[in-house]
Design a protein around this motif. Structure first.
Motif, short mmCIF file in Angstrom:
data_model
loop_
_atom_site.label_atom_id
_atom_site.label_comp_id
_atom_site.label_asym_id
_atom_site.label_seq_id
_atom_site.Cartn_x
_atom_site.Cartn_y
_atom_site.Cartn_z
N GLN A 263 0.87 -1.17 0.00
CA GLN A 263 0.00 0.00 0.00
C GLN A 263 0.91 1.23 0.00
N ALA A 264 0.53 2.25 -0.74
CA ALA A 264 1.41 3.42 -0.81
C ALA A 264 0.64 4.67 -1.17
N ARG A 265 1.13 5.80 -0.64
CA ARG A 265 0.70 7.12 -1.07
C ARG A 265 1.93 7.99 -1.22
N VAL A 266 1.96 8.74 -2.29
CA VAL A 266 3.11 9.60 -2.58
C VAL A 266 2.64 11.03 -2.82
N THR A 267 3.55 11.98 -2.63
CA THR A 267 3.23 13.38 -2.90
C THR A 267 3.11 13.61 -4.39
N GLU A 268 4.06 13.07 -5.16
CA GLU A 268 4.05 13.17 -6.62
C GLU A 268 3.97 11.76 -7.20
N MET A 269 3.02 11.52 -8.10
CA MET A 269 2.83 10.18 -8.63
C MET A 269 4.06 9.67 -9.39
N GLN A 270 4.89 10.58 -9.89
CA GLN A 270 6.10 10.14 -10.60
C GLN A 270 7.06 9.41 -9.67
N ASP A 271 6.87 9.54 -8.35
CA ASP A 271 7.73 8.84 -7.40
C ASP A 271 7.29 7.41 -7.16
N LEU A 272 6.14 7.03 -7.66
CA LEU A 272 5.62 5.70 -7.36
C LEU A 272 6.52 4.58 -7.87
#
Length: 497
Positions: A263-272
């Motif tokens: 499970q994950a949440r990131v500030t910028e989706m490019q970091d996923l």
């Protein structure tokens, strides 16, 4: 056995037997169909004269093959070979998976490795069959497939999250690699129902066996309050990525303890994609446990340890600079004592965790904060406080840069040049940052205690000489000896933190 050491006949026999151990280590292109498959593909085995083997899927793409829709060759763990080899190609592959080309281009990758763009391209083509751009493109396609088939993210968002520069480039690549449109790839998936569309929840592939309880126990024993949380079946933490703070949780569902999910949440989706790659390294998910266990079980003294814990993994790290600080603080003290000090530093100097970091309060402090204000919260001998502050300062100014693309020998040399860093610290950091599978921490008290328990030589020189029989898997031997049930007679010189 890795790709380079295998003959055509050996690779073909692996395909005939549909040996899953080789999935992710090479692919085979079928000349009559233009399709490439994983070794364990259930389709009828093609004739030898119609088969062409590739070390990387990107090389198959470059040769004009498309991915098999039946066996999904991209949906397997990555090759363990890139950790086994600390050469330029191995280091480059780790950095490509970490998103360096997407952020800095091929020139940035070449600069980090210390080579010209032309020379690096030549090396990668010779070693993998594909250049750096093709390798990065294949990695983007793999990431996109995972997000298309396992999440409800909008397709346009997936395109940019996976590292593509335009929707058109994304569509063209997906069609070329999979012979399907992005919408068709999504239709073949099995997405998990999610109420929070900003949270990604995806499966993590790995090779069996795997010691998941041991990994979670490792992280739980060392979890810094406020920054991390771990229990018997999960591990969560906040981490800084290029685009800002992120949160992730690796867990096994109650109804399937063999399933591993992120499970994950990131500030910028490019970091996923960066987060996904780093989590894989943190849990050593691309390892080949059968190859490791085969070598270790050939040693009579270690055979019972492997039988008790098959598929042991070597924990990696999320942030190399953080790991160095944690390791220096953990030297010559117990794990609980190090954890107390690190919690004080984190709550005293760390920035608040983002609101979406469920149950967590702080980020690990920046190197600048530790260098400038670490003396206000650090406790213990003055020499150690000064050493930690000095190391943080050298990292803050860029004089020392640690990364998974480092040359292991050069990294060790740079670490030993720091005051307060000895061979144990340098080797421990090397093992966890670069993923070097052949590190034996001979100066570690807990390792020597485990060695005594296993009936191994007590003399340091004799033990070191004996350890060569387990090469190139001595990092896994080290982890087994840490796990061996024993109580050190003396405080360990270094205790993993």
């Amino acid at each position: 056995m890795n790709f380079q050491d295998m003959s055509f006949d050996q690779r073909y026999r692996a395909v005939q037997s549909r040996d899953r151990r080789f999935d992710g280590q090479f692919v085979l292109g079928v000349k009559t169909t233009g399709i490439y498959c994983r070794p364990s593909c259930p389709a009828r085995t093609p004739k030898p004269e119609n088969v062409q083997f590739f070390r990387a899927s990107a090389a198959a793409h470059a040769a004009g093959f498309r991915a098999c829709k039946r066996c999904l060759p991209e949906a397997v763990p990555g090759s363990p070979e890139w950790n086994l080899h600390g050469d330029v190609a191995g280091r480059a592959m780790r950095l490509i998976n970490d998103g360096v080309i997407d952020q800095q281009g091929v020139s940035g990758l070449a600069q980090q490795l210390g080579y010209s763009t032309r020379h690096l391209t030549r090396i990668l083509r010779e070693e993998t069959g594909a250049g750096p751009l093709a390798l990065a493109r294949a990695h983007r396609a793999q990431t996109a497939r995972v997000l298309l088939t396992q999440t409800a993210l909008p397709i346009s968002e997936i395109a940019f999250s996976a590292g593509f520069s335009s929707i058109r480039q994304f569509n063209d690549t997906i069609r070329e690699v999979y012979d399907l449109s992005p919408q068709q790839v999504r239709a073949h998936g099995h997405r998990t129902a999610q109420t929070d569309t900003a949270m990604v929840d995806i499966g993590l592939s790995y090779r069996e066996p795997i010691d998941l309880p041991g990994l979670f126990a490792w992280f739980a024993a060392r979890a810094i309050s406020g920054l991390e949380h771990a229990d018997a079946w999960s591990y969560a933490r906040a981490v800084n990525l290029p685009g800002g703070p992120a949160w992730f949780r690796v867990y096994t569902p109650p109804d399937s303890r063999s399933d591993l999910r992120l499970q994950a949440r990131v500030t910028e989706m490019q970091d996923l994609p960066i987060l996904m790659a780093r989590v894989r390294r943190l849990f050593d998910l691309d390892a080949d446990p059968v190859a490791v266990d085969t070598v270790l079980t050939s040693l009579p003294a270690i055979r019972p340890l492997v039988a008790a814990v098959p598929g042991i993994r070597v924990a990696g790290c999320m942030d190399p600079h953080e790991l160095l600080v944690r390791t220096m603080i953990g030297q010559q003290i117990s794990v609980p004592a190090a954890r107390t000090i690190l919690t004080r530093i984190t709550t005293g100097l760390g920035e608040p965790a983002p609101e979406f970091a469920l149950g967590l309060t702080h980020m690990f402090p920046t190197m600048e904060a530790i260098a400038e204000r670490g003396s206000t919260v650090l406790r213990g001998p003055k020499a150690r406080r000064n050493a930690v502050g000095n190391a943080a300062g050298t990292m803050a100014t860029g004089q020392l840069r640690l990364g998974l693309g480092d040359d292991p020998t050069e990294q060790r040399k740079a670490l030993l040049a720091l005051k307060g860093v000895g061979p144990w610290t340098a080797d421990y950091v090397r093992m966890r940052v670069t993923g070097d599978p052949d590190v034996f921490l001979i100066d570690d008290g807990a390792l020597r205690a485990g060695a005594r328990r296993a009936g191994l030589p007590a003399d340091t020189s004799d033990l070191l000489a004996w350890s060569t029989h387990s090469s190139p898997w001595r990092s896994y031997l080290t982890t087994h000896l840490w796990r061996a049930p024993t109580v050190p007679a003396q405080p360990p010189e270094g205790d993993p933190s």
